[in-house]
Motif scaffolding. Structure first.
Motif, short mmCIF file in Angstrom:
data_model
loop_
_atom_site.label_atom_id
_atom_site.label_comp_id
_atom_site.label_asym_id
_atom_site.label_seq_id
_atom_site.Cartn_x
_atom_site.Cartn_y
_atom_site.Cartn_z
N ALA A 115 0.81 -1.21 0.00
CA ALA A 115 0.00 0.00 0.00
C ALA A 115 0.85 1.26 0.00
O ALA A 115 0.45 2.28 -0.57
CB ALA A 115 -0.92 0.00 1.22
N ASN A 116 2.00 1.18 0.64
CA ASN A 116 2.87 2.36 0.71
C ASN A 116 3.83 2.47 -0.47
O ASN A 116 4.51 3.49 -0.63
CB ASN A 116 3.67 2.32 2.02
N LYS A 117 3.91 1.42 -1.28
CA LYS A 117 4.75 1.44 -2.48
C LYS A 117 3.96 0.88 -3.66
O LYS A 117 4.26 -0.22 -4.15
CB LYS A 117 6.02 0.63 -2.25
N PRO A 118 2.94 1.59 -4.09
CA PRO A 118 2.11 1.07 -5.19
C PRO A 118 2.88 1.02 -6.50
O PRO A 118 3.82 1.78 -6.72
CB PRO A 118 0.97 2.09 -5.27
N ASP A 119 2.45 0.10 -7.36
CA ASP A 119 3.05 0.02 -8.70
C ASP A 119 2.80 1.33 -9.43
O ASP A 119 1.69 1.87 -9.41
CB ASP A 119 2.43 -1.14 -9.49
N GLU A 120 3.84 1.82 -10.10
CA GLU A 120 3.69 3.06 -10.85
C GLU A 120 2.83 2.88 -12.09
O GLU A 120 2.15 3.81 -12.52
CB GLU A 120 5.08 3.61 -11.25
N LEU A 121 2.86 1.68 -12.64
CA LEU A 121 2.09 1.42 -13.87
C LEU A 121 1.45 0.05 -13.80
O LEU A 121 2.11 -0.94 -13.45
CB LEU A 121 3.02 1.51 -15.09
#
Length: 315
Positions: A115-121
Motif C-alpha cells: 500500500a505504501n509502495k504502489p506500482d507506478e504502472l
C-alpha cells in the motif's frame, strides 16, 4: 329457514382478514421501496462495457452505476484514500478510455501490492468500477495545480467522473438486491397462499377444528339452528347459544362449545395495528379454555360485557 348463516359470516371474516394481510404486505413493500430510494442503492444488473469515454460519461449521467473496463493501462497519480487511522485503502491511478481520461481508485489490498509502495504502472488491467463524482479529490488536485476547482474542471484534462474498482461492492449490491427481491417474492407468495386458503372456509383452522364435535357441515348447520332457536346473547361480533359461543373480530374467528370455556375475563391492553403500531388502550373480553387464552374480542359497551360475563361465568 334460518336467517343467519355461519358460513356467510366466516366468508366475510375471511375477506376482512385477506384485506388486512394484503394491507400489511403493501405497507411492507412501501417500506422496502422507500429504503431502496432513500438508501440510493446502486443497480448492479446494468454494467456498462467501457469502450468510449464520452459514452461512459453520457451513461453515467443517465443513471448507470457500474462500468467494466478491460485491458487498461493505469498510471499512479500519487493520490490515495485512507481511513480515519491513516491506513491507505485505495491508491489513485489515471487511465484513458477512448478520448477521455479518468481517475481510477484501486484497492491497496490488491494481491502483491504494498500500500505504501504502489506500482507506478498497471498494464492490461481489467476491473469493474462504480462511477461517481468526487468533489474533494478534484479540489485537492486543483489546489496542487494552483487553480480553483472550477478552473481545473474547465481545463478538461480529466473527467469529473471517477471510477472506484468495485468488485466487492458489486457482490454486496447483488446480495442486498437478492435479499430485497426474495422479500418481495415471499410477500407475493404469502398473499397468493393466503387467498387460496381463505377463499375456502373449510381450510380455516377454526373450521377444521369443528371436526372434533362431529361432521363439519353438520356442526355448522347446528350452529345456524341454535342461533335461530336457542340464542341467549346477540351482538355485532358475538353470539352465545345454548351450546356454542361464536365471536368475530378483524378477520379472526372463535367457534367453540360453551362447556369447554373455563372463563371469560375483562382486561385492558394496548391496541396495535398490524401488531406493531400502538393505537392506545382498549378493553377486551378474553375467552379461556382451561388455563389457555384462546380468543379476545374488543368490547362494545359495559352492558353487553356484564351480560356475557353473567351468562358464561355463572354456568
Amino acid at each position: 329457514m334460518s336467517t343467519y348463516d355461519i358460513r356467510r359470516q366466516i366468508k366475510r371474516e375471511n375477506k376482512s382478514k385477506l384485506i388486512s394481510e394484503i394491507g400489511m404486505v403493501l405497507f411492507l413493500l412501501v417500506i422496502i421501496f422507500c429504503l431502496i430510494f432513500a438508501g440510493n442503492l446502486s443497480n448492479p444488473f446494468h454494467v456498462l462495457d467501457a469502450k468510449n469515454g464520452k459514452d461512459l460519461i453520457q451513461e453515467f449521467n443517465a443513471g448507470v452505476d457500474y462500468v467494466k473496463v478491460t485491458d487498461a493501462s493505469l498510471e499512479f497519480t500519487g493520490y490515495y484514500k485512507e481511513d480515519k487511522n491513516g491506513k491507505i485503502l485505495y491508491n489513485c491511478y489515471a487511465t484513458v478510455i477512448g478520448d477521455e481520461k479518468f481517475f481510477v481508485f484501486v484497492p491497496a489490498s490488491r494481491l502483491g501490492e504494498d500500500a505504501n509502495k504502489p506500482d507506478e504502472l498497471l498494464t492490461n488491467y481489467s476491473f469493474t468500477a462504480r462511477m461517481h463524482t468526487a468533489p474533494d479529490l478534484l479540489s485537492i488536485v486543483a489546489e496542487d495545480y494552483e487553480m480553483t476547482t472550477e478552473e481545473w474542471i474547465d481545463t478538461g484534462i480529466i473527467s469529473t467522473v471517477v471510477l472506484d474498482e468495485a468488485n466487492a461492492d458489486l457482490i454486496r449490491m447483488y446480495i442486498i438486491w437478492g435479499a430485497l427481491i426474495c422479500v418481495v417474492l415471499l410477500c407475493i407468495t404469502y398473499c397468493i397462499i393466503s387467498y387460496n386458503n381463505l377463499k375456502n372456509i373449510y381450510k380455516r383452522k377454526e373450521v377444521m377444528n369443528l371436526a372434533k364435535y362431529g361432521e363439519i357441515d353438520n356442526v355448522l348447520d347446528t350452529i345456524n339452528d341454535e342461533v335461530e332457536t336457542k340464542l341467549e346473547f346477540d351482538s355485532v361480533n358475538m353470539k352465545i347459544t345454548k351450546n356454542y359461543l361464536i365471536a368475530f373480530t378483524n378477520g379472526k374467528i372463535y367457534l367453540g362449545k360453551r362447556k369447554l370455556i373455563s372463563k371469560v375475563e375483562l382486561t385492558s391492553k394496548v391496541k396495535k395495528a398490524y401488531g406493531i403500531i400502538k393505537l392506545g388502550y382498549e378493553d377486551f373480553l378474553q375467552i379461556y379454555e382451561g388455563d389457555k387464552k384462546v380468543f379476545e374480542i374488543p368490547i362494545l359497551n359495559e352492558v353487553e360485557v356484564a351480560e356475557v360475563l353473567s351468562i358464561i361465568n355463572t354456568e
